[in-house]
Design a protein around this motif. Structure first.
Motif, PDB file in Angstrom:
ATOM      1  N   ASP A 135       0.827  -1.206   0.000  1.00  0.00           N
ATOM      2  CA  ASP A 135       0.000   0.000   0.000  1.00  0.00           C
ATOM      3  C   ASP A 135       0.860   1.255   0.000  1.00  0.00           C
ATOM      4  O   ASP A 135       0.583   2.222  -0.723  1.00  0.00           O
ATOM      5  CB  ASP A 135      -0.924   0.017   1.225  1.00  0.00           C
ATOM      6  N   LEU A 136       1.895   1.243   0.833  1.00  0.00           N
ATOM      7  CA  LEU A 136       2.755   2.431   0.926  1.00  0.00           C
ATOM      8  C   LEU A 136       3.607   2.602  -0.329  1.00  0.00           C
ATOM      9  O   LEU A 136       3.998   3.714  -0.662  1.00  0.00           O
ATOM     10  CB  LEU A 136       3.656   2.328   2.162  1.00  0.00           C
ATOM     11  N   ARG A 137       3.880   1.491  -1.023  1.00  0.00           N
ATOM     12  CA  ARG A 137       4.685   1.571  -2.242  1.00  0.00           C
ATOM     13  C   ARG A 137       3.869   2.088  -3.424  1.00  0.00           C
ATOM     14  O   ARG A 137       4.340   2.928  -4.191  1.00  0.00           O
ATOM     15  CB  ARG A 137       5.245   0.180  -2.587  1.00  0.00           C
ATOM     16  N   THR A 138       2.649   1.574  -3.580  1.00  0.00           N
ATOM     17  CA  THR A 138       1.878   1.873  -4.784  1.00  0.00           C
ATOM     18  C   THR A 138       0.865   2.997  -4.605  1.00  0.00           C
ATOM     19  O   THR A 138       0.504   3.664  -5.571  1.00  0.00           O
ATOM     20  CB  THR A 138       1.125   0.617  -5.253  1.00  0.00           C
ATOM     21  N   ARG A 148      -1.434  10.290  -3.333  1.00  0.00           N
ATOM     22  CA  ARG A 148      -0.912  10.307  -4.712  1.00  0.00           C
ATOM     23  C   ARG A 148      -0.820  11.732  -5.235  1.00  0.00           C
ATOM     24  O   ARG A 148       0.151  12.096  -5.929  1.00  0.00           O
ATOM     25  CB  ARG A 148      -1.810   9.480  -5.641  1.00  0.00           C
ATOM     26  N   ASN A 149      -1.803  12.548  -4.931  1.00  0.00           N
ATOM     27  CA  ASN A 149      -1.772  13.943  -5.378  1.00  0.00           C
ATOM     28  C   ASN A 149      -0.551  14.669  -4.827  1.00  0.00           C
ATOM     29  O   ASN A 149       0.105  15.452  -5.544  1.00  0.00           O
ATOM     30  CB  ASN A 149      -3.044  14.669  -4.939  1.00  0.00           C
ATOM     31  N   HIS A 150      -0.231  14.425  -3.545  1.00  0.00           N
ATOM     32  CA  HIS A 150       0.954  15.063  -2.949  1.00  0.00           C
ATOM     33  C   HIS A 150       2.236  14.593  -3.639  1.00  0.00           C
ATOM     34  O   HIS A 150       3.131  15.398  -3.931  1.00  0.00           O
ATOM     35  CB  HIS A 150       1.027  14.749  -1.456  1.00  0.00           C
ATOM     36  N   VAL A 151       2.305  13.291  -3.891  1.00  0.00           N
ATOM     37  CA  VAL A 151       3.485  12.744  -4.558  1.00  0.00           C
ATOM     38  C   VAL A 151       3.607  13.296  -5.971  1.00  0.00           C
ATOM     39  O   VAL A 151       4.700  13.678  -6.430  1.00  0.00           O
ATOM     40  CB  VAL A 151       3.420  11.198  -4.566  1.00  0.00           C
ATOM     41  N   ASN A 152       2.495  13.335  -6.703  1.00  0.00           N
ATOM     42  CA  ASN A 152       2.518  13.855  -8.071  1.00  0.00           C
ATOM     43  C   ASN A 152       2.904  15.336  -8.091  1.00  0.00           C
ATOM     44  O   ASN A 152       3.628  15.788  -8.991  1.00  0.00           O
ATOM     45  CB  ASN A 152       1.152  13.657  -8.733  1.00  0.00           C
ATOM     46  N   LYS A 153       2.399  16.085  -7.106  1.00  0.00           N
ATOM     47  CA  LYS A 153       2.742  17.510  -7.026  1.00  0.00           C
ATOM     48  C   LYS A 153       4.233  17.676  -6.781  1.00  0.00           C
ATOM     49  O   LYS A 153       4.894  18.539  -7.386  1.00  0.00           O
ATOM     50  CB  LYS A 153       1.940  18.164  -5.893  1.00  0.00           C
ATOM     51  N   PHE A 154       4.775  16.847  -5.896  1.00  0.00           N
ATOM     52  CA  PHE A 154       6.219  16.902  -5.627  1.00  0.00           C
ATOM     53  C   PHE A 154       6.996  16.614  -6.906  1.00  0.00           C
ATOM     54  O   PHE A 154       7.969  17.307  -7.234  1.00  0.00           O
ATOM     55  CB  PHE A 154       6.578  15.883  -4.543  1.00  0.00           C
ATOM     56  N   GLY A 247       4.825  18.138  -0.251  1.00  0.00           N
ATOM     57  CA  GLY A 247       4.776  16.706  -0.512  1.00  0.00           C
ATOM     58  C   GLY A 247       6.023  15.952  -0.090  1.00  0.00           C
ATOM     59  O   GLY A 247       6.154  14.757  -0.380  1.00  0.00           O
ATOM     60  N   ALA A 248       6.928  16.615   0.638  1.00  0.00           N
ATOM     61  CA  ALA A 248       8.193  15.970   1.009  1.00  0.00           C
ATOM     62  C   ALA A 248       7.970  14.741   1.887  1.00  0.00           C
ATOM     63  O   ALA A 248       8.605  13.693   1.688  1.00  0.00           O
ATOM     64  CB  ALA A 248       9.102  16.969   1.713  1.00  0.00           C
ATOM     65  N   TYR A 249       7.058  14.846   2.864  1.00  0.00           N
ATOM     66  CA  TYR A 249       6.812  13.700   3.735  1.00  0.00           C
ATOM     67  C   TYR A 249       6.200  12.536   2.965  1.00  0.00           C
ATOM     68  O   TYR A 249       6.582  11.365   3.155  1.00  0.00           O
ATOM     69  CB  TYR A 249       5.892  14.106   4.897  1.00  0.00           C
ATOM     70  N   GLN A 250       5.243  12.829   2.098  1.00  0.00           N
ATOM     71  CA  GLN A 250       4.612  11.757   1.337  1.00  0.00           C
ATOM     72  C   GLN A 250       5.614  11.080   0.391  1.00  0.00           C
ATOM     73  O   GLN A 250       5.592   9.859   0.211  1.00  0.00           O
ATOM     74  CB  GLN A 250       3.430  12.310   0.529  1.00  0.00           C
ATOM     75  N   MET A 251       6.518  11.889  -0.176  1.00  0.00           N
ATOM     76  CA  MET A 251       7.485  11.337  -1.115  1.00  0.00           C
ATOM     77  C   MET A 251       8.527  10.465  -0.423  1.00  0.00           C
ATOM     78  O   MET A 251       8.829   9.356  -0.881  1.00  0.00           O
ATOM     79  CB  MET A 251       8.171  12.461  -1.892  1.00  0.00           C
ATOM     80  N   ILE A 252       9.075  10.919   0.708  1.00  0.00           N
ATOM     81  CA  ILE A 252      10.083  10.107   1.390  1.00  0.00           C
ATOM     82  C   ILE A 252       9.457   8.820   1.912  1.00  0.00           C
ATOM     83  O   ILE A 252      10.076   7.753   1.892  1.00  0.00           O
ATOM     84  CB  ILE A 252      10.772  10.898   2.533  1.00  0.00           C
ATOM     85  N   ASN A 253       8.200   8.906   2.331  1.00  0.00           N
ATOM     86  CA  ASN A 253       7.487   7.719   2.810  1.00  0.00           C
ATOM     87  C   ASN A 253       7.374   6.693   1.696  1.00  0.00           C
ATOM     88  O   ASN A 253       7.702   5.500   1.868  1.00  0.00           O
ATOM     89  CB  ASN A 253       6.091   8.133   3.303  1.00  0.00           C
ATOM     90  N   GLN A 254       6.912   7.131   0.522  1.00  0.00           N
ATOM     91  CA  GLN A 254       6.730   6.198  -0.588  1.00  0.00           C
ATOM     92  C   GLN A 254       8.062   5.652  -1.103  1.00  0.00           C
ATOM     93  O   GLN A 254       8.213   4.452  -1.340  1.00  0.00           O
ATOM     94  CB  GLN A 254       5.980   6.867  -1.740  1.00  0.00           C
ATOM     95  N   GLN A 255       9.028   6.537  -1.275  1.00  0.00           N
ATOM     96  CA  GLN A 255      10.316   6.106  -1.813  1.00  0.00           C
ATOM     97  C   GLN A 255      11.005   5.093  -0.904  1.00  0.00           C
ATOM     98  O   GLN A 255      11.613   4.122  -1.363  1.00  0.00           O
ATOM     99  CB  GLN A 255      11.225   7.318  -2.036  1.00  0.00           C
ATOM    100  N   PHE A 256      10.893   5.323   0.396  1.00  0.00           N
ATOM    101  CA  PHE A 256      11.514   4.398   1.352  1.00  0.00           C
ATOM    102  C   PHE A 256      10.857   3.027   1.256  1.00  0.00           C
ATOM    103  O   PHE A 256      11.539   1.996   1.233  1.00  0.00           O
ATOM    104  CB  PHE A 256      11.393   4.971   2.764  1.00  0.00           C
ATOM    105  N   ALA A 257       9.532   3.004   1.188  1.00  0.00           N
ATOM    106  CA  ALA A 257       8.820   1.730   1.061  1.00  0.00           C
ATOM    107  C   ALA A 257       9.195   1.017  -0.236  1.00  0.00           C
ATOM    108  O   ALA A 257       9.366  -0.213  -0.264  1.00  0.00           O
ATOM    109  CB  ALA A 257       7.312   1.970   1.123  1.00  0.00           C
TER     110      ALA A 257
END
Length: 463
Positions: A135-138, A148-154, A247-257
C-alpha cells in the motif's frame, strides 16, 4: 527464594544476545534493539539475562515507576519463574512492579499462571500502526488519492534524487535534524529524540539500520530510517522532512517503502503517543492493524482497597479504576484514610499540562458509606490541595457529577464555569458524557486569573 538480577547498560556488542529474545513473536517497536540502544539515555534502559529470560528495565516518568519487559526463550513462558525476581528488583527501589509491552497472548498466560495478581491496561495512545508495504509503495485506490496527489505535485515541482543513507550522507542528515530541532526547541520530546537520532546515525552500520535520503537540487530535504522487527515486518523509527517542500513527507514515505527489501511485507510506523495531529497523519495511511501493548501492574494491598472503595462508591461496573491505577496513581498525588489497616476514603489528583500552567485535576474522591459524615473527605481534599500548592500547581479543577457535588466543593472555594475540559487521553476522565462535562475551578496561585477564561481547557494528563 528470589534470585538477584544483574542489570547492565545496552551496548552494541549485546545485540547478538538480545536479538533472539526481541524478535521472537515480536510485532512492536518496543522490541527492537535499535530503540533499546538509542533511547537508553532517556529511559535509563538496562537489561539482565537469567535462566533463559531476558529482563529489560526502563524508568517511566523519571523515577516514579520502573517498567519491565520480560521475554522467555520458551514457546510457553512460565512467568512464576521470573516474576518474583523482577518484583524484588522493583521493591528494592521502593517501586511497584509494572510489566510493559505485553501482547494479548502474554496477558492471557499471566492471568492463568498468576491469577488475581495483576491489573491490565491497554492504552490506545501507545499502539503501533502497521501497514501493508505494498500500500505504501503503490498508493493504489481511492483511499490513497490525496497521498498520490501530494506525490505527483512533488514530482511536478522538483527534480529529486533518492538514495540510501550511507556514511557519505550521514552529516547531511544530522544537519537537517539540527535545522528541524531549531524550530522545535521548546518541545521536550523533540529534544530527547534529537539524541536518539544522533546515536542511530553515529552507529548506523553497527545497528544494521536501513535508511533513505531525499535530495532536491543536491540539497537534503528529507530522511528516514528503521530496522527489522522480524523477518517480514520492518519498523520505521524516524522520518524528518523540510515542509517548505510540498509533498516531502509523502514522497520520502513512498520512496523508502519502494526501496525496502521485498521480504518486508508489513511496515510498522510506531505509535502516535496521543498526539492528535500525529494520529490523523498515521490514520490517513490506512493501517491494516493496530499492534496494542498492554501494561500489567502488580496489585498491592492498597490498590485492592482502592478498587473496593471505587466500586462501592462509583459502581461495580465502572471500568476506569484499572487504567487510572496503571497510568495516574502515584503516592505523591494521593491522600487516603485507613481504618484497621484498610483504606476507607481516598482523594487523588492527576497533574495536567495546560495553557495556564500545571493544573491539579481532583479525581476519584470517595468514602465508604459507613464512614461518611465524619469530615474525612473534607480533610483529605484540604490536605491534597495544600500539597498541590506546594508542588507548583497554579490551579485545581474537577468535573462535578451533580449539584450535591457542586455544593460540597463550594466550601473549598471552587467556582462553577461553562468551560468544557478536553483531556488528551483515551480514558474517559469525566462523567461519561464529554459534551456535558463542565469544570469547577480553584486558583492555587496568585498568577492564575479567573477572568477571560476560554470555552475549552486542553489538558494533557501526566503519566
Amino acid at each position: 527464594m528470589t534470585k538477584p538480577l544483574h542489570f547492565q547498560s545496552v551496548e552494541i556488542q549485546h545485540r547478538e544476545i538480545l536479538q533472539p529474545y526481541l524478535t521472537k513473536n515480536s510485532r512492536t517497536c518496543d522490541r527492537t534493539f535499535n530503540n533499546l540502544f538509542c533511547w537508553q539515555h532517556y529511559y535509563r534502559t538496562a537489561w539482565a539475562e537469567s535462566d533463559g529470560w531476558l529482563v529489560v528495565r526502563a524508568y517511566i516518568n523519571g523515577e516514579r515507576r520502573a517498567a519491565y519487559i520480560v521475554l522467555s526463550r520458551d514457546e510457553t513462558p512460565h512467568y512464576e519463574e521470573i516474576i518474583p525476581n523482577v518484583e524484588a528488583d522493583a521493591a528494592a527501589q521502593g517501586l511497584t512492579l509494572s510489566l510493559m509491552g505485553l501482547t494479548e497472548a502474554e496477558c492471557t498466560l499471566l492471568k492463568q499462571q498468576l491469577p488475581d495478581t495483576f491489573i491490565f491496561d491497554r492504552n490506545r495512545d501507545f499502539a503501533d500502526y502497521i501497514y501493508r508495504a505494498e500500500d505504501l509503495r503503490t498508493l493504489k485506490g481511492r483511499k490513497f488519492a490525496q497521498k498520490r496527489n501530494h506525490v505527483n505535485k512533488f514530482n511536478s515541482l522538483y527534480h529529486f534524487e533518492y538514495t540510501s543513507i550511507t556514511q557519505e550522507n550521514i552529516n547531511d542528515c544530522l544537519r537537517l535534524e539540527e535545522e528541524w530541532i531549531a524550530e522545535h526547541a521548546d518541545d521536550e520530546s523533540a529534544l530527547a529524540e534529537r539524541i536518539v537520532i544522533q546515536q542511530a546515525l553515529q552507529h548506523f552500520e553497527e545497528l544494521e539500520l536501513i535508511g533513505g535520503a531525499l535530495y532536491v537540487d543536491n540539497q537534503l530535504i528529507a530522511f528516514t530510517y528503521g530496522s527489522a522487527v522480524n523477518e517480514t515486518m520492518f519498523c520505521t523509527h524516524v522520518e524528518k522532512a523540510d515542509i517548505r517542500y510540498e509533498g516531502a513527507y509523502q514522497m520520502i514515505n513512498q520512496q523508502f517503502a519502494l526501496h525496502l527489501p521485498e521480504n518486508y511485507t508489513l511496515i510498522n510506523r510506531e505509535e502516535d503517543m496521543g498526539m492528535a495531529g500525529l494520529r490523523k497523519a498515521k490514520m490517513s495511511y490506512e493501517p491494516v492493524e493496530m499492534a496494542y501493548k498492554t501494561t500489567a501492574l502488580k496489585l498491592t494491598d492498597d490498590m485492592r482497597d482502592i478498587v473496593h472503595v471505587w466500586r462501592t462508591c462509583f459502581g461495580a461496573d465502572d471500568p476506569s479504576v484499572y487504567p487510572f491505577l496503571a497510568r495516574y496513581h502515584f503516592g505523591h498525588c494521593a491522600m487516603t484514610e485507613k481504618v484497621d489497616g484498610h483504606i476507607v476514603a481516598m482523594a487523588f489528583t492527576i497533574p495536567c499540562q495546560t495553557a495556564f500552567g500545571l493544573g491539579a485535576y481532583l479525581y476519584g474522591v470517595a468514602t465508604l458509606p459507613e464512614f461518611r459524615h465524619q469530615g474525612i473527605s473534607t480533610r483529605l481534599v484540604r490536605n491534597l490541595l495544600e500539597h498541590c500548592r506546594e508542588s507548583g500547581a497554579t490551579f485545581s479543577f474537577l468535573i462535578p457529577s451533580d449539584e450535591e457535588v457542586v455544593a460540597f466543593y463550594d466550601q473549598f472555594g471552587y467556582k462553577a464555569t461553562d468551560i468544557q475540559p478536553i483531556f488528551h487521553s483515551d480514558m474517559d476522565l469525566g462523567t461519561g458524557d464529554t459534551k456535558k462535562d463542565r469544570i469547577l475551578i480553584l486558583p492555587l496561585d496568585k498568577s492564575f486569573s479567573m477572568e477571560s477564561l476560554p470555552e475549552t481547557l486542553d489538558c494533557t494528563p501526566m503519566l
